[in-house]
Design an enzyme around this catalytic site. Sequence first.
Site, PDB file in Angstrom:
ATOM      1  CD  GLU A 153      90.219  39.019  28.152  1.00 24.17           C
ATOM      2  OE1 GLU A 153      89.181  38.331  28.162  1.00 24.17           O
ATOM      3  OE2 GLU A 153      91.193  38.785  28.874  1.00 24.17           O
ATOM      4  CD  GLU A 177      85.953  32.677  29.434  1.00 24.00           C
ATOM      5  OE1 GLU A 177      86.761  33.012  28.552  1.00 24.00           O
ATOM      6  OE2 GLU A 177      86.200  32.707  30.647  1.00 24.00           O
TER       7      GLU A 177
END
Length: 417
Positions: free
Chosen positions: A332, A221
């Site tokens: 997120e 990520e």
Amino acid sequence: MDAKMMQKGLYYCFMLLLIMMMNLCVASRRLNMEFQNLEVKKQLSKLNKTPLKSIKSPDGDIIDCVHMSRQPAFDHPLLKNHTIQVRPTYHPEGLNFGAAEVSNLKDDTKPVQLWQLNGRCPEGTIPIKRTKEEDLLRASSIERFGKKNHRSFPQPRSAAPDLITQTGHQHAIAYVEGGNYYGAKATINVWEPQIQQPNEFSLSQIWLLAGSFNSDLNSIEAGWQVSPDLYGDNNTRLFTYWTSDAYQATGCYNLLCSGFIQINNEIALGASISPLSAYHGSQYDISILVWKDPKEGNWWMQFGNNYVLGYWPAFLFSYLVDSASMVEWGGEVVNLESDGLHTTTQMGSGHFPEERFAGASYFKNIQVVDGTNNLRPPSDLGIYTEQSNCYDLQLGNDGDWGNYFYYGGPGRNSNCP
Ligand SMILES: *[C@@H]1O[C@H](CO)[C@@H](O)[C@H](O)[C@H]1NC(C)=O
Ligand SMILES: *[C@@H]1O[C@H](CO)[C@@H](O)[C@H](O)[C@H]1NC(C)=O
């Protein structure tokens, strides 16, 4: 001995016992604190390597220039004899990216990092954001510092993406799945979303995922995040994350554990990005490219057009040794609902996609690296949000921006109570 004296004796015995127990309590608490202090010191000396030079950033960070061969990655037993790859053997945009670095003037309108205002790290060293004692003390536990919290893994649903949903986490993402992906790229608009409380966060990133979404999930990520608990402030920071066991024992943010090997002396993982976009004002974005070196198998990361940051060695992973089976792009946030209402923590710019350029945050030029190791637009982008009244996403496609989307939102509002 009469009864009265015996009573008195008993009373003294009891008092003595009480005092001894209290002392024991104090002593054990002190021992505990000393133990914690020791643990903090041990962890700090593990994380912070002896620098050749240190740079104080305007935001209060200290950036240590550490010799490349002394970086945290080499604490890993499997990396003891590792020869650092000084460049990838392959680049999906052509291996002359090194030449482009020299000939291209660095683009002044692109965000860089705050600490660079106060100095540079010498060749052969890498900039590492120093971990302070207070950083460790903010963590839920010293061992978990720099790691994401454990997540629960519901079985993948048939219609929805195999998204990791943890209670309290909300997403607005675009994704592809069902193929073999050898990398991903996007240009990400940079903002500073407001965070309601320190143990929530807001991030915008690319995920490369493989595995069954149970305890064996592999993930790489990269993107930007605001995380008061991790960094002690509300600054927008460049970050990476990796795990090979679904965020349990392996992996961490940035260089906070052994794993990622950095080769670049100009960009520090976890350092603040500057400047940031302003609502109806100047817009800034960063591009991030992650790709797999087809020869060595390592996963490389590039920031902007000029900075090849380093790589995750293939052996860190199980499924990602081969390829990613899903790529996600988007935001997120953590929604703790601490006051019984939806969090006011923002995603992206804190505004809904309808507001478009300079109002909402965007990802543009979304691409994947395919089986021929070339960058191409993804086919069949899906989208996923838990509560589109809180955070939403709108896909688009045009000449300049390729595949793009606007995403984000304010969290709590009249439609998201
Ligand atoms: C590293 O090299 C030494 C000496 O050649 C060898 O004994 C050791 O097993 C190697 N370690 C790893 C992890 O490969
Ligand atoms: C971060 O922002 C919140 C409000 O969004 C504020 O209450 C807090 O004081 C800020 N923290 C720091 C360290 O500036």
